[in-house]
Design a protein around this motif. Structure first.
Motif, PDB file in Angstrom:
ATOM      1  N   ALA A  59       0.832  -1.199   0.000  1.00 18.20           N
ATOM      2  CA  ALA A  59       0.000   0.000   0.000  1.00 18.20           C
ATOM      3  C   ALA A  59       0.870   1.253   0.000  1.00 18.20           C
ATOM      4  N   MET A  60       0.287   2.360  -0.431  1.00 21.12           N
ATOM      5  CA  MET A  60       0.984   3.639  -0.480  1.00 21.12           C
ATOM      6  C   MET A  60      -0.001   4.764  -0.176  1.00 21.12           C
ATOM      7  N   LEU A  61       0.552   5.911   0.225  1.00 22.37           N
ATOM      8  CA  LEU A  61      -0.298   7.069   0.505  1.00 22.37           C
ATOM      9  C   LEU A  61      -0.688   7.716  -0.818  1.00 22.37           C
ATOM     10  N   PRO A  62      -1.984   7.863  -1.074  1.00 17.42           N
ATOM     11  CA  PRO A  62      -2.398   8.460  -2.351  1.00 17.42           C
ATOM     12  C   PRO A  62      -2.197   9.965  -2.331  1.00 17.42           C
ATOM     13  N   GLU A  63      -2.237  10.539  -3.511  1.00 13.51           N
ATOM     14  CA  GLU A  63      -2.197  11.997  -3.626  1.00 13.51           C
ATOM     15  C   GLU A  63      -3.603  12.535  -3.399  1.00 13.51           C
TER      16      GLU A  63
ATOM     17  N   GLY B 297      -3.954   0.626 -10.462  1.00 17.43           N
ATOM     18  CA  GLY B 297      -3.552  -0.632  -9.835  1.00 17.43           C
ATOM     19  C   GLY B 297      -4.202  -0.857  -8.484  1.00 17.43           C
ATOM     20  N   ALA B 298      -5.448  -0.418  -8.315  1.00 19.98           N
ATOM     21  CA  ALA B 298      -6.139  -0.547  -7.025  1.00 19.98           C
ATOM     22  C   ALA B 298      -6.574  -1.988  -6.793  1.00 19.98           C
ATOM     23  N   ARG B 299      -6.499  -2.433  -5.510  1.00 15.29           N
ATOM     24  CA  ARG B 299      -6.911  -3.788  -5.145  1.00 15.29           C
ATOM     25  C   ARG B 299      -7.767  -3.732  -3.890  1.00 15.29           C
ATOM     26  N   HIS B 300      -8.760  -4.629  -3.833  1.00 13.57           N
ATOM     27  CA  HIS B 300      -9.643  -4.691  -2.672  1.00 13.57           C
ATOM     28  C   HIS B 300      -8.821  -5.160  -1.464  1.00 13.57           C
ATOM     29  N   PRO B 301      -8.898  -4.449  -0.313  1.00 14.64           N
ATOM     30  CA  PRO B 301      -8.088  -4.840   0.857  1.00 14.64           C
ATOM     31  C   PRO B 301      -8.324  -6.268   1.319  1.00 14.64           C
ATOM     32  N   ILE B 302      -9.581  -6.743   1.263  1.00 15.51           N
ATOM     33  CA  ILE B 302      -9.855  -8.116   1.710  1.00 15.51           C
ATOM     34  C   ILE B 302      -9.224  -9.129   0.761  1.00 15.51           C
ATOM     35  N   LEU B 303      -9.280  -8.864  -0.542  1.00 11.52           N
ATOM     36  CA  LEU B 303      -8.624  -9.767  -1.496  1.00 11.52           C
ATOM     37  C   LEU B 303      -7.113  -9.776  -1.286  1.00 11.52           C
ATOM     38  N   VAL B 304      -6.554  -8.618  -0.934  1.00  9.08           N
ATOM     39  CA  VAL B 304      -5.116  -8.561  -0.643  1.00  9.08           C
ATOM     40  C   VAL B 304      -4.793  -9.419   0.570  1.00  9.08           C
ATOM     41  N   ALA B 305      -5.624  -9.318   1.633  1.00  6.56           N
ATOM     42  CA  ALA B 305      -5.389 -10.109   2.842  1.00  6.56           C
ATOM     43  C   ALA B 305      -5.519 -11.606   2.549  1.00  6.56           C
ATOM     44  N   ARG B 306      -6.523 -11.975   1.758  1.00  4.90           N
ATOM     45  CA  ARG B 306      -6.689 -13.396   1.417  1.00  4.90           C
ATOM     46  C   ARG B 306      -5.504 -13.899   0.595  1.00  4.90           C
ATOM     47  N   HIS B 307      -5.002 -13.054  -0.281  1.00  4.21           N
ATOM     48  CA  HIS B 307      -3.838 -13.448  -1.073  1.00  4.21           C
ATOM     49  C   HIS B 307      -2.604 -13.631  -0.188  1.00  4.21           C
TER      50      HIS B 307
ATOM     51  N   LEU C 179      -6.185 -17.333  -1.830  1.00  3.85           N
ATOM     52  CA  LEU C 179      -6.671 -16.876  -3.136  1.00  3.85           C
ATOM     53  C   LEU C 179      -5.739 -17.379  -4.221  1.00  3.85           C
ATOM     54  N   GLU C 180      -6.318 -17.985  -5.241  1.00  4.61           N
ATOM     55  CA  GLU C 180      -5.519 -18.448  -6.375  1.00  4.61           C
ATOM     56  C   GLU C 180      -5.120 -17.240  -7.224  1.00  4.61           C
ATOM     57  N   GLY C 181      -3.840 -17.098  -7.454  1.00  4.02           N
ATOM     58  CA  GLY C 181      -3.361 -15.958  -8.230  1.00  4.02           C
ATOM     59  C   GLY C 181      -3.402 -14.676  -7.421  1.00  4.02           C
ATOM     60  N   THR C 182      -3.040 -13.601  -8.066  1.00  4.61           N
ATOM     61  CA  THR C 182      -3.027 -12.291  -7.417  1.00  4.61           C
ATOM     62  C   THR C 182      -4.289 -11.513  -7.777  1.00  4.61           C
ATOM     63  N   PRO C 183      -4.742 -10.600  -6.902  1.00  2.00           N
ATOM     64  CA  PRO C 183      -5.926  -9.798  -7.230  1.00  2.00           C
ATOM     65  C   PRO C 183      -5.711  -8.986  -8.503  1.00  2.00           C
ATOM     66  N   VAL C 184      -6.727  -8.945  -9.351  1.00  2.00           N
ATOM     67  CA  VAL C 184      -6.635  -8.183 -10.602  1.00  2.00           C
ATOM     68  C   VAL C 184      -6.732  -6.695 -10.274  1.00  2.00           C
ATOM     69  N   PRO C 185      -5.741  -5.887 -10.650  1.00  2.00           N
ATOM     70  CA  PRO C 185      -5.772  -4.454 -10.321  1.00  2.00           C
ATOM     71  C   PRO C 185      -6.878  -3.724 -11.082  1.00  2.00           C
TER      72      PRO C 185
ATOM     73  N   LEU D 155      -5.004   6.924   5.779  1.00  2.00           N
ATOM     74  CA  LEU D 155      -4.324   5.632   5.758  1.00  2.00           C
ATOM     75  C   LEU D 155      -3.846   5.301   4.349  1.00  2.00           C
ATOM     76  N   PRO D 156      -2.826   4.462   4.239  1.00  2.00           N
ATOM     77  CA  PRO D 156      -2.379   4.037   2.906  1.00  2.00           C
ATOM     78  C   PRO D 156      -3.452   3.213   2.209  1.00  2.00           C
ATOM     79  N   VAL D 157      -3.356   3.165   0.882  1.00  4.18           N
ATOM     80  CA  VAL D 157      -4.316   2.387   0.094  1.00  4.18           C
ATOM     81  C   VAL D 157      -3.534   1.396  -0.761  1.00  4.18           C
ATOM     82  N   PRO D 158      -4.057   0.171  -0.943  1.00  8.52           N
ATOM     83  CA  PRO D 158      -3.376  -0.799  -1.820  1.00  8.52           C
ATOM     84  C   PRO D 158      -3.563  -0.424  -3.286  1.00  8.52           C
TER      85      PRO D 158
END
Length: 595
Positions: A77-81, A92-102, A107-113, A153-156
C-alpha cells in the motif's frame, strides 16, 4: 471438615495442625502485603494519572502507526495523492480483503488491479457485464479506498492514484430484504437510493449497485435513469452497476457519462475481473448458467427465445469485447517493445558516451605529446636565438635550421587547435641507431635518427629542416624496415666513420615572402617590446635589410618605449621616424645590422 453430603469427615492430624495454621497465617500476610503494594501503586498512579494517560495515548498512536506501516508493507500500500479538484483516479487498485486473502494463501493468483478515473468530464461511470464478473467488487474497492484515504491511511494501489476529499460516501450495495420488517428487495434499494438523493452534494461519492433491479425492467430502468440524471445535476461523482440495456444507451448519449464493462473470456466462459472503460458489456446470463452446469436443452431453448435484436446486440458486444482484448494485447506488446527499444537506446547511449570518453582521452594524450614537443622546439629556438646573438654572423645552416624549427612550431600549433586522430603507421621500437628512419605519431611526420640513445633513452631526430630530442617511446619504426634498421638507409643517412653529415642548405624564401612590418598599436608597452623583439630576430634570420614598426601616434608612450628599446638592441643598425609618405611619427623605420 466434612463433605457436602455429610458422608465423609476430614480429620486433620495433630502433627500437622500447627504447621497448617502457620501456613494460613503466611497466606494472610501475603494477601495483606499484596493489597498494600497495590494501594501504594494506585496512589502513585493517581498522583501521575495525567502523564500516564498521555503516555497511554502516545503508545496507542505509536502502536496504530506501527500496525498501519506493517500492513502497508505487506499489502504493497501507499499514501495516495489528495487532490483539491474533483478528480478520482485509481491506478492498480486492489480490494483490501482480497489482498489479505492473497497474503494468507487463500486466493488463487493475485488480485486483478483496477484502473478507473472520475473527473469533471466523466462524473458518472456506468458498469455493466456478466453476473459474478466483479462489478460489485470493483465498486466496493472504490468506496473502501476512498474511506481509507479520508482516514489518512495508505491504500493498496500504485503510484498515480489520486483521491479528492468527499464530504460523504453514499452507498446502495447489497440486499436488506427482511420478512420480519416487511421489507422487499425492491424496497430496500428504494430506501437507500432515496437516502442517496437526500444526502448527495457536489462533494459526495455515490455508489449504486444493481440500479433499477427488483422490479419491472422497463420501470426500473426509467427510475434508474431519473436517479442518475439528478445525481449528475448535483455534480456528485457516481459509480453505478446495472443490467438494463436502456441505461447503456443513456450512458452512451448523455454528457459526463461513460460506459464500462467487466471483461469476459468467450473461450472459457469465465470472467477476467478487469474493468474495460468505454465499452458496455452483456449480462451473459446464459453463458454463466452453462458454465455452472445447467441443462443443455434449457439453454438452447433460452437462446431461441431471445429477441433477434437482443441476439444481434449480444453478438455486437461480444465482437467489441474481442476487438478490445486484441487492442489491449497489441498495446501491451507495443509497451514492451517501447521498453526494449528504450533499454537498447540507453545501452547505445552508454556505448557512445564510452567511445566519446575514450576519444577525449586519446585527444588529451595526443595534445599532451604535442605540447611536450612544442616545449622542446621552443627551447631549441631559444638556443638558436642565443647563438645568433652571441655570433657576429650566423651561418646559412644555422639560419635555415632555426627557420625550420619555427615552421615546425607553427604547424604544430595549427594542428593542436583542431584534433585529428593520430595514424600509427609503424611498430614500437626498443632501440634505434643513427640513420634509422622513424615515424612520429604525435606529429604524423617522418624523421631520421641523428644520434644514438643517451642514458635517458632519448635521441635527436631530424624532421624535415628541424631537429628535436625525443624519447624512444614516442618513435615508431616504419613498416617494411627491420628492427635492426635498413643498412642502405643508414649508410645514406651518415658518412663513413660515423661522422654526422651536414644537412643540405635549402634555398631561402623570396624577399616578397619575408614579413617586414609589425603592428603593435593597442598593446601594453611591455607586450609591445616582447613582440617587436621576436619580430626583429625573425626578420634578421630571414635576411631582411629593413623593417617597419607601426606603434601609432597617440600620446607617444609606445614611440618612446620603442626608441629606448631599439637604441640598445644589437640587431638594429639605425632607426628613424617615418616620413610623411611612410606613416609619419606613428611609424619607426628600422635598418637591421648586417649578418
Amino acid at each position: 471438615g466434612h463433605s457436602g453430603s455429610g458422608a465423609s469427615v476430614f480429620v486433620e492430624p495433630r502433627e500437622v495442625a500447627e504447621g497448617n495454621s502457620e501456613l494460613m497465617e503466611r497466606g494472610l500476610d501475603e494477601a495483606r502485603e499484596v493489597e498494600r503494594i497495590l494501594r501504594e501503586l494506585s496512589a502513585r498512579a493517581q498522583r501521575d494519572h495525567v502523564a500516564i494517560e498521555a503516555n497511554f495515548e502516545a503508545l496507542a498512536r505509536l502502536d496504530a502507526a506501527e500496525a498501519v506501516a506493517s500492513w502497508a508493507r505487506e499489502a504493497g500500500a501507499m499514501l495516495p495523492e489528495l487532490s483539491e479538484d474533483r478528480t478520482l483516479t485509481l491506478r492498480g487498485a486492489r480490494h483490501p480483503i482480497l489482498v489479505a486473502r492473497h497474503l494468507r494463501g487463500e486466493l488463487e493468483g493475485t488480485p486483478v488491479p483496477l484502473d478507473l478515473s472520475l473527473d469533471a468530464d466523466t462524473r458518472l461511470l456506468l458498469v455493466t457485464g456478466p453476473n459474478m464478473g466483479g462489478k460489485t467488487v470493483a465498486m466496493k474497492t472504490v468506496g473502501l479506498l476512498s474511506l481509507l484515504a479520508m482516514a489518512g491511511l495508505p491504500v493498496p494501489a500504485a503510484a498515480g492514484t489520486t483521491i479528492p476529499f468527499f464530504d460523504r460516501i453514499v452507498c446502495d450495495i447489497g440486499d436488506e430484504q427482511s420478512i420480519q420488517n416487511d421489507v422487499s428487495t425492491f424496497l430496500s434499494h428504494v430506501r437507500r437510493v432515496a437516502e442517496a438523493l437526500g444526502a448527495a452534494t457536489d462533494q459526495s461519492l455515490v455508489l449504486l449497485d444493481e440500479l433499477g433491479s427488483g422490479t419491472d425492467p422497463v420501470e426500473g430502468a426509467a427510475l434508474g435513469q431519473a436517479v442518475l440524471e439528478e445525481l449528475l445535476r448535483r455534480g456528485a461523482l457516481v459509480l453505478a452497476t446495472t443490467h438494463h440495456g436502456s441505461l447503456k444507451t443513456f450512458a452512451h448519449d448523455a454528457g459526463g457519462v461513460r460506459n464500462a464493462s467487466m471483461a469476459f473470456d468467450e473461450g472459457t466462459l469465465r470472467p477476467l475481473f478487469r474493468l474495460v472503460i468505454g465499452v458496455p458489456g452483456g449480462s451473459r446470463a446464459i453463458q454463466v448458467a452453462e458454465r455452472f452446469g445447467m441443462d443443455a436443452g434449457v439453454l438452447s431453448r433460452a437462446k431461441a427465445l431471445l429477441p433477434e435484436g437482443e441476439r444481434d446486440l449480444n453478438r455486437l458486444l461480444e465482437e467489441l469485447g474481442r476487438l478490445r482484448e486484441e487492442a489491449v494485447a497489441e498495446r501491451r506488446r507495443l509497451v514492451e517493445t517501447q521498453a526494449a527499444l528504450k533499454q537498447r537506446e540507453g545501452e547505445l547511449k552508454s556505448a557512445r558516451d564510452r567511445l566519446e570518453a575514450e576519444r577525449k582521452e586519446r585527444k588529451q594524450a595526443e595534445l599532451a605529446a604535442r605540447r611536450e614537443l612544442l616545449r622542446q622546439l621552443e627551447h631549441q629556438i631559444d638556443d638558436y636565438r642565443k647563438k645568433l646573438r652571441s655570433e657576429k654572423k650566423a651561418t646559412p645552416e644555422t639560419l635555415q635550421e632555426a627557420r625550420g624549427l619555427a615552421k615546425e612550431l607553427s604547424a604544430a600549433l595549427d594542428t593542436e587547435t583542431e584534433f585529428a586522430a593520430p595514424v600509427d603507421r609503424g611498430t614500437r621500437v626498443s632501440t634505434v641507431q643513427v640513420g634509422d628512419p622513424v615515424y612520429l605519431p604525435s606529429l604524423q611526420a617522418e624523421g631520421v635518427v641523428l644520434t644514438n640513445p643517451d642514458k635517458d633513452a632519448r635521441v635527436r631526430v631530424k624532421i624535415g629542416a628541424a631537429t628535436t630530442v625525443l624519447p624512444i617511446a614516442q618513435l615508431r619504426r616504419l613498416n617494411g624496415v627491420s628492427d635492426k634498421g635498413d643498412t642502405a638507409t643508414k649508410k645514406a643517412g651518415r658518412p663513413a666513420g660515423g661522422a654526422r653529415e651536414s644537412s643540405p642548405v635549402p634555398v631561402l624564401p623570396d624577399r616578397d615572402d619575408v614579413k617586414t612590418e609589425v603592428d603593435v598599436r593597442g598593446f601594453e608597452a611591455d607586450d609591445a617590446v616582447r613582440m617587436v623583439e621576436r619580430f626583429l630576430e625573425d626578420a634578421s634570420m630571414t635576411g631582411a635589410p629593413a623593417v617597419r614598426i607601426i606603434h601609432g601616434k597617440g600620446r607617444g608612450v609606445l614611440r618612446e618605449q620603442m626608441k629606448r628599446f631599439l637604441a640598445r638592441n644589437s640587431l638594429v643598425k639605425e632607426f628613424r621616424l617615418g616620413e610623411i609618405g611612410e606613416g609619419g611619427t606613428g611609424v619607426t623605420i628600422v635598418t637591421l645590422a648586417d649578418g
